[in-house]
Write a protein that holds these residues in place. Structure first.
Motif, PDB file in Angstrom:
ATOM      1  N   ILE A 162       0.838  -1.198   0.000  1.00 52.86           N
ATOM      2  CA  ILE A 162       0.000   0.000   0.000  1.00 52.86           C
ATOM      3  C   ILE A 162       0.875   1.251   0.000  1.00 52.86           C
ATOM      4  CG2 ILE A 162      -1.609   1.375   1.401  1.00 52.86           C
ATOM      5  CD1 ILE A 162      -2.953  -1.296   2.198  1.00 52.86           C
ATOM      6  N   THR A 163       1.935   1.249   0.804  1.00 52.22           N
ATOM      7  CA  THR A 163       2.864   2.376   0.847  1.00 52.22           C
ATOM      8  C   THR A 163       3.465   2.623  -0.530  1.00 52.22           C
ATOM      9  OG1 THR A 163       3.377   1.951   3.164  1.00 52.22           O
ATOM     10  CG2 THR A 163       4.976   3.262   1.933  1.00 52.22           C
ATOM     11  N   ASP A 164       3.940   1.563  -1.177  1.00 52.69           N
ATOM     12  CA  ASP A 164       4.518   1.698  -2.521  1.00 52.69           C
ATOM     13  C   ASP A 164       3.497   2.259  -3.508  1.00 52.69           C
ATOM     14  OD1 ASP A 164       6.947   0.688  -1.652  1.00 52.69           O
ATOM     15  OD2 ASP A 164       6.594  -1.336  -2.439  1.00 52.69           O
ATOM     16  N   CYS A 165       2.285   1.736  -3.458  1.00 51.46           N
ATOM     17  CA  CYS A 165       1.238   2.194  -4.377  1.00 51.46           C
ATOM     18  C   CYS A 165       0.922   3.672  -4.171  1.00 51.46           C
ATOM     19  CB  CYS A 165      -0.023   1.347  -4.218  1.00 51.46           C
ATOM     20  SG  CYS A 165       0.160  -0.356  -4.794  1.00 51.46           S
ATOM     21  N   LEU A 166       0.768   4.084  -2.916  1.00 49.48           N
ATOM     22  CA  LEU A 166       0.462   5.483  -2.629  1.00 49.48           C
ATOM     23  C   LEU A 166       1.596   6.398  -3.100  1.00 49.48           C
ATOM     24  CD1 LEU A 166      -1.137   5.151   0.916  1.00 49.48           C
ATOM     25  CD2 LEU A 166      -2.311   5.648  -1.242  1.00 49.48           C
ATOM     26  N   GLN A 167       2.838   5.945  -2.909  1.00 50.03           N
ATOM     27  CA  GLN A 167       3.977   6.760  -3.322  1.00 50.03           C
ATOM     28  C   GLN A 167       4.165   6.766  -4.838  1.00 50.03           C
ATOM     29  OE1 GLN A 167       7.462   5.773  -1.001  1.00 50.03           O
ATOM     30  NE2 GLN A 167       6.436   6.309   0.913  1.00 50.03           N
ATOM     31  N   ASN A 168       3.382   5.939  -5.554  1.00 52.75           N
ATOM     32  CA  ASN A 168       3.384   5.922  -7.012  1.00 52.75           C
ATOM     33  C   ASN A 168       2.080   6.483  -7.568  1.00 52.75           C
ATOM     34  OD1 ASN A 168       5.967   4.779  -7.845  1.00 52.75           O
ATOM     35  ND2 ASN A 168       5.304   2.997  -6.688  1.00 52.75           N
ATOM     36  N   SER A 169       1.421   7.355  -6.781  1.00 54.63           N
ATOM     37  CA  SER A 169       0.197   8.052  -7.194  1.00 54.63           C
ATOM     38  C   SER A 169      -0.960   7.123  -7.523  1.00 54.63           C
ATOM     39  CB  SER A 169       0.474   8.978  -8.387  1.00 54.63           C
ATOM     40  OG  SER A 169       1.268  10.056  -7.978  1.00 54.63           O
ATOM     41  N   GLN A 170      -1.009   5.959  -6.897  1.00 54.26           N
ATOM     42  CA  GLN A 170      -2.111   5.038  -7.118  1.00 54.26           C
ATOM     43  C   GLN A 170      -3.099   5.127  -5.958  1.00 54.26           C
ATOM     44  OE1 GLN A 170       0.553   1.636  -7.484  1.00 54.26           O
ATOM     45  NE2 GLN A 170      -0.200   1.315  -9.570  1.00 54.26           N
ATOM     46  N   ARG A 171      -4.379   4.946  -6.273  1.00 49.91           N
ATOM     47  CA  ARG A 171      -5.428   4.836  -5.256  1.00 49.91           C
ATOM     48  C   ARG A 171      -5.543   3.358  -4.936  1.00 49.91           C
ATOM     49  NH1 ARG A 171     -11.252   4.215  -5.642  1.00 49.91           N
ATOM     50  NH2 ARG A 171     -12.262   5.225  -3.889  1.00 49.91           N
ATOM     51  N   VAL A 172      -5.603   3.019  -3.638  1.00 50.14           N
ATOM     52  CA  VAL A 172      -5.663   1.623  -3.202  1.00 50.14           C
ATOM     53  C   VAL A 172      -7.049   1.347  -2.643  1.00 50.14           C
ATOM     54  CG1 VAL A 172      -4.678  -0.121  -1.670  1.00 50.14           C
ATOM     55  CG2 VAL A 172      -3.198   1.643  -2.670  1.00 50.14           C
ATOM     56  N   LYS A 173      -7.778   0.426  -3.277  1.00 44.72           N
ATOM     57  CA  LYS A 173      -9.124   0.064  -2.829  1.00 44.72           C
ATOM     58  C   LYS A 173      -9.088  -1.355  -2.280  1.00 44.72           C
ATOM     59  CE  LYS A 173     -13.919  -0.306  -4.324  1.00 44.72           C
ATOM     60  NZ  LYS A 173     -14.205  -1.661  -3.923  1.00 44.72           N
ATOM     61  N   ILE A 174      -9.581  -1.515  -1.059  1.00 39.94           N
ATOM     62  CA  ILE A 174      -9.686  -2.833  -0.429  1.00 39.94           C
ATOM     63  C   ILE A 174     -11.172  -3.115  -0.265  1.00 39.94           C
ATOM     64  CG2 ILE A 174      -9.121  -4.232   1.584  1.00 39.94           C
ATOM     65  CD1 ILE A 174      -6.691  -2.347   1.992  1.00 39.94           C
ATOM     66  N   ASP A 175     -11.677  -4.056  -1.035  1.00 39.92           N
ATOM     67  CA  ASP A 175     -13.111  -4.371  -1.017  1.00 39.92           C
ATOM     68  C   ASP A 175     -13.579  -4.683   0.403  1.00 39.92           C
ATOM     69  OD1 ASP A 175     -13.199  -4.055  -3.761  1.00 39.92           O
ATOM     70  OD2 ASP A 175     -12.877  -6.178  -4.173  1.00 39.92           O
ATOM     71  N   GLY A 176     -14.716  -4.106   0.770  1.00 40.59           N
ATOM     72  CA  GLY A 176     -15.291  -4.307   2.088  1.00 40.59           C
ATOM     73  C   GLY A 176     -14.692  -3.404   3.159  1.00 40.59           C
ATOM     74  N   PHE A 177     -13.657  -2.661   2.823  1.00 40.22           N
ATOM     75  CA  PHE A 177     -12.958  -1.817   3.792  1.00 40.22           C
ATOM     76  C   PHE A 177     -13.009  -0.351   3.366  1.00 40.22           C
ATOM     77  CE2 PHE A 177      -8.823  -0.319   5.724  1.00 40.22           C
ATOM     78  CZ  PHE A 177      -9.246  -0.383   7.029  1.00 40.22           C
ATOM     79  N   GLY A 178     -12.392  -0.040   2.241  1.00 42.54           N
ATOM     80  CA  GLY A 178     -12.367   1.328   1.766  1.00 42.54           C
ATOM     81  C   GLY A 178     -11.189   1.571   0.865  1.00 42.54           C
ATOM     82  N   ALA A 179     -10.894   2.846   0.633  1.00 36.21           N
ATOM     83  CA  ALA A 179      -9.821   3.208  -0.288  1.00 36.21           C
ATOM     84  C   ALA A 179      -8.903   4.248   0.339  1.00 36.21           C
ATOM     85  CB  ALA A 179     -10.417   3.745  -1.584  1.00 36.21           C
ATOM     86  N   PHE A 180      -7.645   4.168  -0.044  1.00 35.41           N
ATOM     87  CA  PHE A 180      -6.615   5.116   0.390  1.00 35.41           C
ATOM     88  C   PHE A 180      -6.120   5.873  -0.833  1.00 35.41           C
ATOM     89  CE2 PHE A 180      -6.432   1.515   3.266  1.00 35.41           C
ATOM     90  CZ  PHE A 180      -6.301   2.099   4.514  1.00 35.41           C
ATOM     91  N   LYS A 181      -5.849   7.160  -0.649  1.00 34.62           N
ATOM     92  CA  LYS A 181      -5.212   7.942  -1.695  1.00 34.62           C
ATOM     93  C   LYS A 181      -4.422   9.061  -1.035  1.00 34.62           C
ATOM     94  CE  LYS A 181      -9.087  11.084  -2.584  1.00 34.62           C
ATOM     95  NZ  LYS A 181     -10.011  11.590  -3.594  1.00 34.62           N
ATOM     96  N   VAL A 182      -3.557   9.688  -1.817  1.00 35.87           N
ATOM     97  CA  VAL A 182      -2.727  10.775  -1.309  1.00 35.87           C
ATOM     98  C   VAL A 182      -3.450  12.099  -1.528  1.00 35.87           C
ATOM     99  CG1 VAL A 182      -0.555  12.022  -1.654  1.00 35.87           C
ATOM    100  CG2 VAL A 182      -0.576   9.525  -1.681  1.00 35.87           C
ATOM    101  N   GLY A 183      -3.349  12.980  -0.545  1.00 33.14           N
ATOM    102  CA  GLY A 183      -3.880  14.335  -0.657  1.00 33.14           C
ATOM    103  C   GLY A 183      -2.760  15.328  -0.419  1.00 33.14           C
ATOM    104  N   LEU A 184      -2.889  16.487  -1.038  1.00 29.79           N
ATOM    105  CA  LEU A 184      -1.898  17.545  -0.886  1.00 29.79           C
ATOM    106  C   LEU A 184      -2.560  18.802  -0.360  1.00 29.79           C
ATOM    107  CD1 LEU A 184      -0.058  17.350  -4.344  1.00 29.79           C
ATOM    108  CD2 LEU A 184       0.739  16.412  -2.170  1.00 29.79           C
TER     109      LEU A 184
END
Length: 145
Positions: free
Chosen positions: A62-84
């Motif tokens: 997840i850390t790698d994905c976020l640092q590569n401008s990707q949104r991470v969606k975990i079904d049943g849980f939610g999604a993470f993304k970077v904000g500025l």
């Protein structure tokens, strides 16, 4: 059970809310990766060490994905993304990330569900949750003179 405590708003700069009482959630404890892995072990055929290894790797991915401008969606849980948070520049040429970006944060968006009858959206992980005033369970907090 989600515990809450009543807090009175004492901010005079908020006239509509001043002196009104509001519920605030109470955290009773913090659980860590070991606790989660132990629960997974109790509820499945996976060993605690295997669950912990997978969860640890998940955090790294997840850390790698976020640092590569990707949104991470975990079904049943939610999604993470970077904000500025940044300040503006007068022109595009004047803009510098080093000068204008004030902070980088992670935004979590819990998965929602829609009630078919009311069309009202709610957080999926909170479906069926109940509330309890923590003061009713542990006794009222004495007022300070």
């Amino acid at each position: 059970m989600i515990f809450y405590r009543l807090i009175q708003n004492k901010n005079e700069e908020m006239p509509k809310a001043f002196n009104k009482w509001y519920a605030r959630p109470v955290v009773t404890e913090t659980v860590d990766l070991d606790y989660i892995a132990e629960r997974i072990q109790r509820n499945s055929t996976a060993k605690k060490s295997d669950a912990k290894a997978v969860l640890t790797e998940m955090v790294e991915v997840i850390t790698d994905c976020l640092q590569n401008s990707q949104r991470v969606k975990i079904d049943g849980f939610g999604a993470f993304k970077v904000g500025l948070s940044s300040s503006g520049a007068d022109t595009e040429e004047d803009y510098s990330a080093a000068e204008h970006v004030r902070s980088i944060r992670i935004i979590f968006q819990p998965e929602t569900q829609t009630d078919p009858a009311t069309h009202k959206r709610s957080k999926k992980m909170l479906a069926g949750a109940s509330l309890a005033d923590i003061n009713g369970l542990v006794g009222k907090k004495e007022e300070k003179p």
